[in-house]
Design a protein around this motif. Structure first.
Motif: not given
Length: 263
Positions: A51-68
């Motif tokens: 269920i759902d596929t999340g986002f990758d490192a590039n999107m984490a940087k673009r959206r200012a999210r921490k990819l754990t």
């Protein structure tokens, strides 16, 4: 009848979020209210459904999210071989649910008619409505469509014995939640039908919303479809990691939603 294990795999975190940002109309007692990001895995009946596929490192940087932990690594830690997954349910097409386009090369993607109509239609002319989407996620899904790898649903549909999707809208035009038969009863994986426990428990919608009435009706729908309130699992609440046990022998950020809550 098939029963499923449900794994929730946390892949990202936003520690900066405040309470006022998580409720329509704000909150008079503003303070820290972090947000977690998950993908979910269903195992049972001889199959594995994501269920759902999340986002990758590039999107984490673009959206200012921490990819754990990248989604691919989280799946591997949970013992899931991505290439072996045949079915992926996308609850909706927002950036944090529809990325990692090449992660499941052999899967068919299940989406609602209304979601594809929404994210490829005239509503995307408006920046406010367009903001939660990414063009690359939408175009990747169109490519899968022309590859014969998309299954459309209109309302409620059974994906497999013991797994069904249910259109609720509200947060996005074609948002769907997933109902799953487990050893402890019917669990509803809410995704963004309720970001936090407080949203559906207090009937206070999340502020990213297309239709408030659909959001509120969605809370009612989840209550009807789940065995109890404790069988509804919100999509972004860090409390989920505290309320459910980790997968036996696994890391603390991969948990079993088919198990009885810890508290």
């Amino acid at each position: 009848m098939s029963e499923y294990e449900i794994l929730a795999i946390r892949y990202a975190h936003n520690a900066e979020r405040k309470t006022a940002e998580n409720f329509l109309g704000g909150d008079p007692h503003d303070g820290p209210m972090p947000m977690d990001f998950f993908v979910w895995v269903l195992k049972g009946g001889g199959q594995t459904i994501v269920i759902d596929t999340g986002f990758d490192a590039n999107m984490a940087k673009r959206r200012a999210r921490k990819l754990t932990r990248p989604v691919a690594e989280g799946l591997k830690a949970a013992g899931i071989e991505a290439a072996g997954v045949k079915d992926v349910i996308l609850t909706h097409m927002h950036y944090d649910h529809a990325g990692n386009h090449d992660l499941f090369p052999n899967a068919k993607y299940h989406v609602q008619d209304r979601e594809m109509e929404y994210c490829t239609g005239r509503c995307m002319c408006h920046s406010t409505l367009r903001h939660p989407f990414e063009a690359e996620d939408v175009t990747a899904m169109v490519q899968k469509l022309f590859q014969g790898r998309v299954a459309f649903h209109d309302g409620s549909s059974e994906i497999a014995d013991g797994v069904s999707v249910h259109l609720v809208g509200g947060h996005s035009r074609g948002l769907q939640f997933v109902r799953v038969r487990t050893r402890r009863g019917w669990v509803v994986v809410a995704s963004d039908a309720s970001h936090y426990y407080a949203n559906f428990e207090q009937y206070r919608p999340f502020p990213v919303v297309v239709d408030v009435s659909e959001t509120l009706e969605g809370y009612d729908a989840m209550r009807r479809m789940a065995t109890s309130l404790s069988h509804i699992v919100p999509g972004h609440d860090p409390l989920v990691l505290q309320r459910y046990p980790a997968q036996p022998g696994g890391p603390a950020d991969i948990i079993r939603l088919d198990a009885e809550p810890l508290k």
